[in-house]
Design a protein around this motif. Sequence first.
Motif, PDB file in Angstrom:
ATOM      1  N   ASP A 128       0.640  -1.193   0.059  1.00 35.17           N
ATOM      2  CA  ASP A 128      -0.087   0.051   0.157  1.00 35.17           C
ATOM      3  C   ASP A 128       0.552   1.294   0.049  1.00 35.17           C
ATOM      4  OD1 ASP A 128      -2.372  -1.446  -0.083  1.00 35.17           O
ATOM      5  OD2 ASP A 128      -2.619  -1.476   2.037  1.00 35.17           O
ATOM      6  N   ARG A 129       2.043   1.158   0.776  1.00 39.68           N
ATOM      7  CA  ARG A 129       2.727   2.604   0.841  1.00 39.68           C
ATOM      8  C   ARG A 129       3.459   2.502  -0.558  1.00 39.68           C
ATOM      9  NH1 ARG A 129       7.655   3.587   4.958  1.00 39.68           N
ATOM     10  NH2 ARG A 129       8.253   5.492   3.963  1.00 39.68           N
ATOM     11  N   ARG A 130       3.811   1.635  -1.142  1.00 38.64           N
ATOM     12  CA  ARG A 130       4.507   1.861  -1.972  1.00 38.64           C
ATOM     13  C   ARG A 130       3.864   2.292  -3.597  1.00 38.64           C
ATOM     14  NH1 ARG A 130       8.204  -3.103  -3.577  1.00 38.64           N
ATOM     15  NH2 ARG A 130       6.622  -4.012  -2.183  1.00 38.64           N
ATOM     16  N   ARG A 131       2.420   1.809  -3.547  1.00 36.91           N
ATOM     17  CA  ARG A 131       1.395   2.328  -4.514  1.00 36.91           C
ATOM     18  C   ARG A 131       1.098   3.834  -4.204  1.00 36.91           C
ATOM     19  NH1 ARG A 131      -3.271  -1.708  -3.804  1.00 36.91           N
ATOM     20  NH2 ARG A 131      -1.674  -2.843  -2.525  1.00 36.91           N
ATOM     21  N   ALA A 132       0.970   4.224  -3.001  1.00 32.33           N
ATOM     22  CA  ALA A 132       0.797   5.673  -2.579  1.00 32.33           C
ATOM     23  C   ALA A 132       1.964   6.586  -2.919  1.00 32.33           C
ATOM     24  CB  ALA A 132       0.351   5.763  -1.003  1.00 32.33           C
ATOM     25  N   GLU A 133       3.315   5.958  -2.790  1.00 32.70           N
ATOM     26  CA  GLU A 133       4.087   6.795  -3.028  1.00 32.70           C
ATOM     27  C   GLU A 133       4.294   7.081  -4.577  1.00 32.70           C
ATOM     28  OE1 GLU A 133       7.611   4.599  -1.051  1.00 32.70           O
ATOM     29  OE2 GLU A 133       7.212   5.705   0.910  1.00 32.70           O
ATOM     30  N   HIS A 134       4.037   6.031  -5.110  1.00 33.93           N
ATOM     31  CA  HIS A 134       3.938   5.866  -6.784  1.00 33.93           C
ATOM     32  C   HIS A 134       2.771   7.099  -7.258  1.00 33.93           C
ATOM     33  CE1 HIS A 134       4.094   4.975 -10.892  1.00 33.93           C
ATOM     34  NE2 HIS A 134       3.036   5.052 -10.923  1.00 33.93           N
TER      35      HIS A 134
END
Length: 91
Positions: free
Chosen positions: A1-7
Amino acid sequence: DRRRAEHALAVTTARYRRLFEADVVGILFADLEGRILDANDAVLRLLGYTRGDLADGRLRWDTITPARWQATDAAIAATLRARGAAPPVEK
């Protein structure tokens, strides 16, 4: 989730940066104390200032705003203080 939000944040940031740098219209960001924090080259050309003037802090919206826009700017500042946000303004 964090990686998607950062992207997603990176994509959005890049999109707004391209708009800002496109020089189609003049865009600036300022604070309530009158300082212009960032401006694209279109604004600098329109106002007759340089990127160096901006970096040196010589650009202040509260001192370069023509008299006919001062009431509008005061209303926007009041809205920002009261609500934390205000609509963009075209001058």
